[in-house]
Design a protein around this motif. Sequence first.
Motif, PDB file in Angstrom:
ATOM      1  N   GLY A  35       5.937   2.668  13.440  1.00  0.00           N
ATOM      2  CA  GLY A  35       5.529   2.064  12.171  1.00  0.00           C
ATOM      3  C   GLY A  35       5.150   3.103  11.130  1.00  0.00           C
ATOM      4  N   ILE A  36       4.492   4.172  11.558  1.00  0.00           N
ATOM      5  CA  ILE A  36       4.115   5.240  10.628  1.00  0.00           C
ATOM      6  C   ILE A  36       5.362   5.965  10.120  1.00  0.00           C
ATOM      7  CG2 ILE A  36       2.918   7.452  10.449  1.00  0.00           C
ATOM      8  CD1 ILE A  36       0.845   6.303  12.438  1.00  0.00           C
ATOM      9  N   ILE A  37       6.352   6.189  10.997  1.00  0.00           N
ATOM     10  CA  ILE A  37       7.609   6.810  10.564  1.00  0.00           C
ATOM     11  C   ILE A  37       8.319   5.928   9.545  1.00  0.00           C
ATOM     12  CG2 ILE A  37       9.907   7.525  11.321  1.00  0.00           C
ATOM     13  CD1 ILE A  37       8.664   8.376  13.970  1.00  0.00           C
ATOM     14  N   THR A  38       8.337   4.619   9.796  1.00  0.00           N
ATOM     15  CA  THR A  38       8.961   3.692   8.847  1.00  0.00           C
ATOM     16  C   THR A  38       8.245   3.700   7.508  1.00  0.00           C
ATOM     17  OG1 THR A  38       9.683   2.254  10.666  1.00  0.00           O
ATOM     18  CG2 THR A  38       9.616   1.293   8.462  1.00  0.00           C
ATOM     19  N   ALA A  39       6.905   3.728   7.550  1.00  0.00           N
ATOM     20  CA  ALA A  39       6.131   3.782   6.311  1.00  0.00           C
ATOM     21  C   ALA A  39       6.413   5.073   5.557  1.00  0.00           C
ATOM     22  CB  ALA A  39       4.642   3.665   6.627  1.00  0.00           C
ATOM     23  N   SER A  40       6.586   6.159   6.274  1.00  0.00           N
ATOM     24  CA  SER A  40       6.941   7.430   5.641  1.00  0.00           C
ATOM     25  C   SER A  40       8.298   7.328   4.948  1.00  0.00           C
ATOM     26  CB  SER A  40       6.965   8.541   6.697  1.00  0.00           C
ATOM     27  OG  SER A  40       7.539   9.725   6.190  1.00  0.00           O
ATOM     28  N   TYR A  41       9.253   6.677   5.609  1.00  0.00           N
ATOM     29  CA  TYR A  41      10.599   6.542   5.053  1.00  0.00           C
ATOM     30  C   TYR A  41      10.610   5.619   3.829  1.00  0.00           C
ATOM     31  CZ  TYR A  41      15.685   5.908   5.014  1.00  0.00           C
ATOM     32  OH  TYR A  41      17.013   5.877   4.658  1.00  0.00           O
ATOM     33  N   ASP A  42       9.868   4.508   3.920  1.00  0.00           N
ATOM     34  CA  ASP A  42       9.832   3.544   2.812  1.00  0.00           C
ATOM     35  C   ASP A  42       8.888   3.963   1.701  1.00  0.00           C
ATOM     36  OD1 ASP A  42      11.602   1.963   4.235  1.00  0.00           O
ATOM     37  OD2 ASP A  42      10.024   0.698   5.099  1.00  0.00           O
ATOM     38  N   GLY A  43       7.905   4.801   2.020  1.00  0.00           N
ATOM     39  CA  GLY A  43       6.910   5.209   1.041  1.00  0.00           C
ATOM     40  C   GLY A  43       5.849   4.159   0.784  1.00  0.00           C
ATOM     41  N   LYS A  44       5.789   3.142   1.640  1.00  0.00           N
ATOM     42  CA  LYS A  44       4.806   2.066   1.447  1.00  0.00           C
ATOM     43  C   LYS A  44       4.700   1.233   2.723  1.00  0.00           C
ATOM     44  CE  LYS A  44       8.284  -1.062  -0.526  1.00  0.00           C
ATOM     45  NZ  LYS A  44       8.317  -2.018   0.591  1.00  0.00           N
ATOM     46  N   VAL A  45       3.661   0.410   2.756  1.00  0.00           N
ATOM     47  CA  VAL A  45       3.483  -0.597   3.800  1.00  0.00           C
ATOM     48  C   VAL A  45       3.298  -1.932   3.115  1.00  0.00           C
ATOM     49  CG1 VAL A  45       2.112  -1.360   5.769  1.00  0.00           C
ATOM     50  CG2 VAL A  45       2.396   1.083   5.339  1.00  0.00           C
ATOM     51  N   SER A  46       4.021  -2.936   3.572  1.00  0.00           N
ATOM     52  CA  SER A  46       3.939  -4.270   2.987  1.00  0.00           C
ATOM     53  C   SER A  46       3.613  -5.285   4.079  1.00  0.00           C
ATOM     54  CB  SER A  46       5.275  -4.635   2.320  1.00  0.00           C
ATOM     55  OG  SER A  46       6.314  -4.714   3.274  1.00  0.00           O
ATOM     56  N   ILE A  51       0.865  -1.175   0.000  1.00  0.00           N
ATOM     57  CA  ILE A  51       0.000   0.000   0.000  1.00  0.00           C
ATOM     58  C   ILE A  51       0.901   1.224   0.000  1.00  0.00           C
ATOM     59  CG2 ILE A  51      -1.782   1.289   1.220  1.00  0.00           C
ATOM     60  CD1 ILE A  51      -2.718  -1.288   2.453  1.00  0.00           C
ATOM     61  N   PRO A  52       0.831   2.048  -1.014  1.00  0.00           N
ATOM     62  CA  PRO A  52       1.715   3.231  -1.065  1.00  0.00           C
ATOM     63  C   PRO A  52       1.311   4.273  -0.031  1.00  0.00           C
ATOM     64  CG  PRO A  52       0.149   3.295  -2.873  1.00  0.00           C
ATOM     65  CD  PRO A  52      -0.054   1.968  -2.196  1.00  0.00           C
ATOM     66  N   VAL A  53       2.282   5.015   0.435  1.00  0.00           N
ATOM     67  CA  VAL A  53       2.039   6.140   1.337  1.00  0.00           C
ATOM     68  C   VAL A  53       2.376   7.397   0.552  1.00  0.00           C
ATOM     69  CG1 VAL A  53       2.680   7.257   3.499  1.00  0.00           C
ATOM     70  CG2 VAL A  53       2.585   4.749   3.367  1.00  0.00           C
ATOM     71  N   ARG A  54       1.347   8.056   0.039  1.00  0.00           N
ATOM     72  CA  ARG A  54       1.546   9.219  -0.835  1.00  0.00           C
ATOM     73  C   ARG A  54       1.178  10.535  -0.151  1.00  0.00           C
ATOM     74  NH1 ARG A  54      -1.468   5.776  -4.500  1.00  0.00           N
ATOM     75  NH2 ARG A  54      -0.067   4.681  -5.943  1.00  0.00           N
ATOM     76  N   ASP A  55       0.575  10.471   1.021  1.00  0.00           N
ATOM     77  CA  ASP A  55       0.141  11.709   1.675  1.00  0.00           C
ATOM     78  C   ASP A  55       1.340  12.614   1.914  1.00  0.00           C
ATOM     79  OD1 ASP A  55      -2.185  13.038   3.352  1.00  0.00           O
ATOM     80  OD2 ASP A  55      -0.359  13.146   4.563  1.00  0.00           O
ATOM     81  N   ASP A  56       1.209  13.865   1.527  1.00  0.00           N
ATOM     82  CA  ASP A  56       2.327  14.804   1.601  1.00  0.00           C
ATOM     83  C   ASP A  56       2.805  15.018   3.037  1.00  0.00           C
ATOM     84  OD1 ASP A  56       2.275  15.103  -1.126  1.00  0.00           O
ATOM     85  OD2 ASP A  56       0.997  16.899  -1.085  1.00  0.00           O
ATOM     86  N   VAL A  57       1.876  15.077   3.978  1.00  0.00           N
ATOM     87  CA  VAL A  57       2.247  15.336   5.371  1.00  0.00           C
ATOM     88  C   VAL A  57       3.017  14.147   5.955  1.00  0.00           C
ATOM     89  CG1 VAL A  57       1.374  15.793   7.690  1.00  0.00           C
ATOM     90  CG2 VAL A  57       0.321  16.907   5.716  1.00  0.00           C
ATOM     91  N   LEU A  58       2.502  12.946   5.726  1.00  0.00           N
ATOM     92  CA  LEU A  58       3.174  11.758   6.269  1.00  0.00           C
ATOM     93  C   LEU A  58       4.540  11.547   5.619  1.00  0.00           C
ATOM     94  CD1 LEU A  58       0.263   9.175   6.676  1.00  0.00           C
ATOM     95  CD2 LEU A  58       1.232  10.754   8.354  1.00  0.00           C
ATOM     96  N   ARG A  59       4.625  11.755   4.339  1.00  0.00           N
ATOM     97  CA  ARG A  59       5.913  11.585   3.651  1.00  0.00           C
ATOM     98  C   ARG A  59       6.920  12.637   4.106  1.00  0.00           C
ATOM     99  NH1 ARG A  59       8.501   8.061   1.451  1.00  0.00           N
ATOM    100  NH2 ARG A  59       8.957   8.901  -0.605  1.00  0.00           N
ATOM    101  N   ALA A  60       6.402  13.818   4.452  1.00  0.00           N
ATOM    102  CA  ALA A  60       7.295  14.899   4.850  1.00  0.00           C
ATOM    103  C   ALA A  60       8.036  14.600   6.146  1.00  0.00           C
ATOM    104  CB  ALA A  60       6.506  16.195   5.009  1.00  0.00           C
ATOM    105  N   ILE A  61       7.516  13.666   6.950  1.00  0.00           N
ATOM    106  CA  ILE A  61       8.154  13.347   8.227  1.00  0.00           C
ATOM    107  C   ILE A  61       9.611  12.956   8.024  1.00  0.00           C
ATOM    108  CG2 ILE A  61       8.149  11.765  10.196  1.00  0.00           C
ATOM    109  CD1 ILE A  61       5.133  11.599   9.932  1.00  0.00           C
TER     110      ILE A  61
END
Length: 426
Positions: A331-342, A180-190
Amino acid sequence: MTTEQASPPPGQSLAAADFVNDEASASLGESLRAYRDRLRGGDMGALPAALGLVVLFIVFAALRPDSFTSPLNIANLMTQASAISVLAMGLIPVLLLGEIDLSAGVTGGVAAGFTAVQIDRHGSSWVLAVLIGLAVGAAVGLVVGVLVAKLGIPSFVVTLAFFLGLQGVTLKLIGLGGTIPVRDDVLRAITIKSMPVTMGWIVVIVLLAAYGALLMWRQSRLAAKNLQRPPTSLLLVKFVALAVIMLIATAVLSQNRSRVPTFVIAGIPYAVFVVGALLIFWTFIFGRTGYGRHIYAVGGNTEAARRAGINVDRLKVSAFVICSSMAAISGIITASYDGKVSPGSGGGNVLLYAVGAAVIGGTSLFGGKGLIRDAVIGGLVIATIDNGLGLLNQAAYINYIITGSVLLLAASVDAISRRRRSATGT
């Protein structure tokens, strides 16, 4: 046989004379000698980890002077350490109680999965999605805590079962082989964006000023009550050391670290501020509140704490809730760094690295000893090893061997220190 009793000073009662030693402020030399005695008695604290971090920086800086100490790599290193440090912070209250949470890593993966699904498939705002992820983490911790505290099932068994079961939940949520991609600008900005340089300097200076004011306020308050207090010179040394570290780090991160001259990347990564905010918050909770004192009391002697009227079961449940909630943030920080959740998010060595960070930083696996800052120091140690060896192009197995050796060394120091404290009665 009669005993001679010294008379109190004029104008002072005998009862007050019993506390005369508490009314004096120790000198800087006395404080340093007391610290040396604590070290000899086995109370090492975070000193080994801090010295190890300095040694690692010197070694990698000497081997890769152009790349390791570059602003780009320093920013990457701090970002890499953020998720591990946050997860380790959550594990510390559980470890203080002498318990363990083997499911913390996968709990973060499940929480990040729910957050990503809520945004990607349901179009929710990032605020609602993050709140749902935190709620999932807290719910897992609540169930684990109740099973451990109320039913008396060993935390190792309960969290091992959740470690296996929660991986199935993530697999069901995402699907085999899917992401599942993490594309939200705020979350990715972390993890991929930084605070503006000017704003970063303002925040750092304000934090330093607030910390200095707090130190002086506490010092004056203790002096007004004639209570034992550290010498002002020692506080000044600590404050100057912290200020130098923070200002140097801010200066390094404020430089342009972009490899493209026309594109500027400068400022402190937002992930660093997330870790800093959590560090300040939990340091206050566990160091300045009754709840924190009760956690240490239960970790030191559970039965004595229970007889003193402390609700041990409630504390255990709350510790697991804190752990799982912090795991969700990690987990949310890791998803922000990876840009996805697997389906594998939060699995593998995530938990081992977090436990290693806490132990390397100085938290005892036997309970009752540790500070929140241990998580940050230990997280930086592990991230530095991984980062430095990566720059040296070493094989992956070297990383595992060295990290495992450092963890074993830290556990050995903890065991030896504990034995020395028992021998000296401290």
